[in-house]
Design a protein around this motif. Structure first.
Motif, mmCIF file in Angstrom:
data_model
loop_
_atom_site.group_PDB
_atom_site.id
_atom_site.type_symbol
_atom_site.label_atom_id
_atom_site.label_comp_id
_atom_site.label_asym_id
_atom_site.label_seq_id
_atom_site.Cartn_x
_atom_site.Cartn_y
_atom_site.Cartn_z
ATOM 1 N N GLU A 47 25.085 45.504 25.967
ATOM 2 C CA GLU A 47 24.988 45.049 24.581
ATOM 3 C C GLU A 47 25.223 43.551 24.409
ATOM 4 O OE1 GLU A 47 27.259 47.447 21.901
ATOM 5 O OE2 GLU A 47 26.537 49.334 22.758
ATOM 6 N N ASN A 48 25.372 42.818 25.479
ATOM 7 C CA ASN A 48 25.549 41.364 25.400
ATOM 8 C C ASN A 48 24.353 40.671 26.041
ATOM 9 O OD1 ASN A 48 28.246 40.692 24.174
ATOM 10 N ND2 ASN A 48 28.924 42.112 25.756
ATOM 11 N N HIS A 49 23.341 40.387 25.233
ATOM 12 C CA HIS A 49 22.139 39.778 25.801
ATOM 13 C C HIS A 49 22.380 38.358 26.291
ATOM 14 C CE1 HIS A 49 22.090 38.577 21.530
ATOM 15 N NE2 HIS A 49 21.484 37.477 21.947
ATOM 16 N N ASP A 50 23.499 37.726 25.881
ATOM 17 C CA ASP A 50 23.773 36.365 26.314
ATOM 18 C C ASP A 50 24.460 36.297 27.679
ATOM 19 O OD1 ASP A 50 26.079 37.492 25.289
ATOM 20 O OD2 ASP A 50 26.754 35.688 24.255
ATOM 21 N N LEU A 51 24.648 37.444 28.357
ATOM 22 C CA LEU A 51 25.068 37.423 29.749
ATOM 23 C C LEU A 51 24.011 38.062 30.645
ATOM 24 C CD1 LEU A 51 26.065 40.567 30.370
ATOM 25 C CD2 LEU A 51 28.209 39.748 29.369
ATOM 26 N N GLN A 52 22.796 38.203 30.073
ATOM 27 C CA GLN A 52 21.672 38.785 30.795
ATOM 28 C C GLN A 52 20.565 37.748 30.995
ATOM 29 O OE1 GLN A 52 20.294 42.010 28.359
ATOM 30 N NE2 GLN A 52 22.272 43.080 28.343
ATOM 31 N N VAL A 53 19.713 38.022 31.971
ATOM 32 C CA VAL A 53 18.473 37.264 32.133
ATOM 33 C C VAL A 53 17.351 38.280 32.304
ATOM 34 C CG1 VAL A 53 18.790 37.036 34.646
ATOM 35 C CG2 VAL A 53 17.246 35.475 33.440
ATOM 36 N N ARG A 54 16.221 38.021 31.653
ATOM 37 C CA ARG A 54 15.061 38.917 31.744
ATOM 38 C C ARG A 54 13.953 38.194 32.491
ATOM 39 N NH1 ARG A 54 13.190 43.203 27.460
ATOM 40 N NH2 ARG A 54 11.163 43.848 28.313
ATOM 41 N N PHE A 55 13.476 38.816 33.563
ATOM 42 C CA PHE A 55 12.464 38.179 34.408
ATOM 43 C C PHE A 55 11.138 38.902 34.261
ATOM 44 C CE2 PHE A 55 10.385 37.449 38.604
ATOM 45 C CZ PHE A 55 10.259 36.062 38.506
ATOM 46 N N ARG A 56 10.109 38.145 33.921
ATOM 47 C CA ARG A 56 8.763 38.691 33.807
ATOM 48 C C ARG A 56 8.005 38.399 35.100
ATOM 49 N NH1 ARG A 56 5.553 37.989 28.326
ATOM 50 N NH2 ARG A 56 7.119 39.601 27.888
ATOM 51 N N TRP A 57 7.682 39.457 35.830
ATOM 52 C CA TRP A 57 6.959 39.308 37.086
ATOM 53 C C TRP A 57 5.517 38.903 36.808
ATOM 54 C CZ3 TRP A 57 10.127 40.191 41.264
ATOM 55 C CH2 TRP A 57 11.279 40.938 41.033
ATOM 56 N N ALA A 58 5.022 37.919 37.550
ATOM 57 C CA ALA A 58 3.632 37.493 37.390
ATOM 58 C C ALA A 58 2.705 38.446 38.142
ATOM 59 C CB ALA A 58 3.452 36.068 37.897
ATOM 60 N N ARG A 59 1.460 38.435 37.743
ATOM 61 C CA ARG A 59 0.437 39.287 38.355
ATOM 62 C C ARG A 59 -0.509 38.411 39.161
ATOM 63 N NH1 ARG A 59 -3.629 43.258 34.959
ATOM 64 N NH2 ARG A 59 -3.823 44.922 36.515
ATOM 65 N N TYR A 60 -0.664 38.758 40.458
ATOM 66 C CA TYR A 60 -1.527 37.981 41.343
ATOM 67 C C TYR A 60 -2.689 38.858 41.805
ATOM 68 C CZ TYR A 60 2.553 34.953 41.392
ATOM 69 O OH TYR A 60 3.612 34.157 41.013
ATOM 70 N N LYS A 61 -3.868 38.263 41.964
ATOM 71 C CA LYS A 61 -5.084 39.030 42.205
ATOM 72 C C LYS A 61 -5.222 39.527 43.635
ATOM 73 C CE LYS A 61 -7.760 36.701 38.563
ATOM 74 N NZ LYS A 61 -8.973 35.898 38.257
ATOM 75 N N ASP A 62 -4.571 38.842 44.604
ATOM 76 C CA ASP A 62 -4.832 39.192 45.996
ATOM 77 C C ASP A 62 -4.067 40.415 46.481
ATOM 78 O OD1 ASP A 62 -2.265 38.241 46.255
ATOM 79 O OD2 ASP A 62 -2.799 36.481 47.436
ATOM 80 N N GLY A 63 -3.106 40.904 45.716
ATOM 81 C CA GLY A 63 -2.350 42.079 46.124
ATOM 82 C C GLY A 63 -1.329 41.833 47.201
ATOM 83 N N GLU A 64 -1.223 40.608 47.690
ATOM 84 C CA GLU A 64 -0.255 40.259 48.734
ATOM 85 C C GLU A 64 0.810 39.299 48.209
ATOM 86 O OE1 GLU A 64 -0.157 41.585 51.676
ATOM 87 O OE2 GLU A 64 -1.999 42.739 51.477
ATOM 88 N N THR A 65 0.368 38.316 47.432
ATOM 89 C CA THR A 65 1.302 37.363 46.838
ATOM 90 C C THR A 65 2.107 38.062 45.747
ATOM 91 O OG1 THR A 65 -0.273 35.587 47.248
ATOM 92 C CG2 THR A 65 1.493 35.120 45.693
ATOM 93 N N GLY A 66 3.354 37.677 45.600
ATOM 94 C CA GLY A 66 4.180 38.271 44.557
ATOM 95 C C GLY A 66 5.411 37.441 44.293
ATOM 96 N N ASP A 67 5.987 37.615 43.131
ATOM 97 C CA ASP A 67 7.261 36.974 42.826
ATOM 98 C C ASP A 67 8.381 37.709 43.561
ATOM 99 O OD1 ASP A 67 5.923 35.241 41.141
ATOM 100 O OD2 ASP A 67 6.350 36.424 39.342
ATOM 101 N N VAL A 68 9.437 36.964 43.881
ATOM 102 C CA VAL A 68 10.572 37.521 44.619
ATOM 103 C C VAL A 68 11.856 37.231 43.858
ATOM 104 C CG1 VAL A 68 11.981 37.305 46.717
ATOM 105 C CG2 VAL A 68 9.483 37.397 46.892
#
Length: 397
Positions: free
Chosen positions: A316-337
């Motif tokens: 319930e404390n959003h100010d101690l959280q971080v939200r990460f949006r993973w990007a979408r890559y076309k090659d199916g091999e590259t990805g966010d870590v």
């Protein structure tokens, strides 16, 4: 690579600065001890660190740092100095994100194992093998495939069996609160995780974000007297639900899971409610909704009151959280870590894409660290805000 014998190579900095980057350890412990070998916390990575020369920014003031895609994690796998600086950065910031990575599953395994070794993990702690990992998988024992499709298969099988969930819900009922998913990885193990990494290579068009929360900040938001009380308590962590998952999938649980202390099928451990992170020396709340079942030494009613209060501080404390949006890559091999410290953070997935037919998949590697411990008062163990000289959140205690 034995932690007690590592000496990092000099960098381009001065001799005095270089000396501060050397790993400080004690002799390797016996397997039954499973203690971290650092004799003092690691400092925050110095400004001259090659790691910090790459473009990056803090995701929030409390938790998270993000590097852009021009930096590849695979480029530092042969650099103990950069890897130790990365371990320190992860432990101080909780989670670190890297965009557009080409790192392979085998390199992910190498990465998290090195992070642990260079920050004092016991020599007997290797990479975790999840209880549900099938033998002879294509990526080996130490890579867990995080798959929305597999999760849906399990959920359908579970519903067909009409099992009663152990949290006490009535048959057929499901919680409608997404916050029930908050957890730290594998805290049911006697020797749980230090570092973990996830690379998401298949991502829906929208949705599927992951959130992390700071256990350091949860600790700092407790009143001093309540902190002191919690520091005397331990809690039971359990994952019997994996036995149900294994039955639904039609296979058996793994009983050798990366450390000699984890070689059983009990899937139950007792850990301190407040834990010290040996890399930072900072205190963190160490209970989570998914695996922590009961606080010892108090009645069941008192246990539920305490645990629910701590769980609410996380969710319930959003100010101690971080939200990460993973990007979408076309090659199916590259990805966010993402690479995070399981000793001092919690995380949860967002399943908002499943009803639209989206698919999310990734590779996770989890390193095992030390037995959780509470380090007491003083320089060796204190709150994050105290260590940074921050003012506490204004409250009347």
């Amino acid at each position: 690579m034995a932690p007690s014998t590592i000496s990092l190579a000099p960098s381009t900095a001065t001799a005095s600065a270089t000396e501060s980057t050397k790993l400080k350890t004690t002799p390797t412990p016996t397997p039954t001890q499973a203690v971290n070998t650092l004799t003092a916390p690691l400092p925050y990575p110095p400004a001259f660190s090659p790691l910090l020369s790459h473009p990056h920014h803090e995701s929030t003031p409390v938790i998270g740092t993000e590097f852009s895609g021009d930096f590849q994690l695979s480029s530092i796998l042969s650099s103990p100095t950069s890897l130790q600086h990365l371990a320190s950065l992860i432990s101080h910031r909780g989670v670190v994100f890297f965009r557009g990575q080409e790192i392979t599953p085998s390199q992910q395994r190498e990465l998290v194992q090195s992070l642990g070794e260079l920050s004092g993990k016991p020599a007997t702690s290797g990479l975790h093998i999840h209880p549900l990992t099938r033998e002879n998988g294509k990526d080996g024992d130490h890579i867990s495939i995080i798959s929305s499709e597999e999760r849906i298969k399990y959920e359908n099988a579970r519903k067909e069996r009409e099992r009663v969930r152990e949290l006490g819900w009535e048959k057929g009922e499901e919680s409608q609160l997404a916050s029930v998913g908050w957890h730290a990885d594998i805290t049911f193990e006697n020797v749980p995780s230090d570092y973990a990494t996830l690379k998401v290579h298949t991502q829906p068009a929208t949705g599927g974000d992951t959130l992390w929360a700071s256990g350091y900040e949860v600790y700092d938001r407790l009143s001093p007297s309540f902190r002191a009380y919690l520091e005397t308590l331990s809690a039971v962590h359990n994952a019997d639900r994996f036995k149900e998952v294994a039955a639904a999938r039609g296979h058996t649980l793994r009983n050798h899971r990366g450390a000699p202390e984890n070689n059983d099928l009990e899937l139950t451990a007792v850990h301190p409610v407040i834990r010290t992170n040996p890399v930072t020396g900072w205190k963190s709340v160490f209970v989570n909704r998914s695996f922590t079942k009961r606080i010892l030494g108090v009645s069941i009613d008192e246990s539920e009151l305490i645990l629910n209060h701590l769980f609410r501080l996380v969710s319930e404390n959003h100010d101690l959280q971080v939200r990460f949006r993973w990007a979408r890559y076309k090659d199916g091999e590259t990805g966010d870590v993402a690479v995070w410290d399981n000793r001092s953070t919690f995380h949860t997935a967002t399943d908002d894409y499943i009803e639209t037919g989206g698919v999310r998949s990734g590779d996770r590697a989890v390193s095992l660290g030390e037995r959780p411990f509470y380090g007491g008062q003083g320089e060796r163990s204190r709150g994050r805000r105290e260590a940074l000289g921050w003012r506490g959140v204004e409250r009347i205690y």
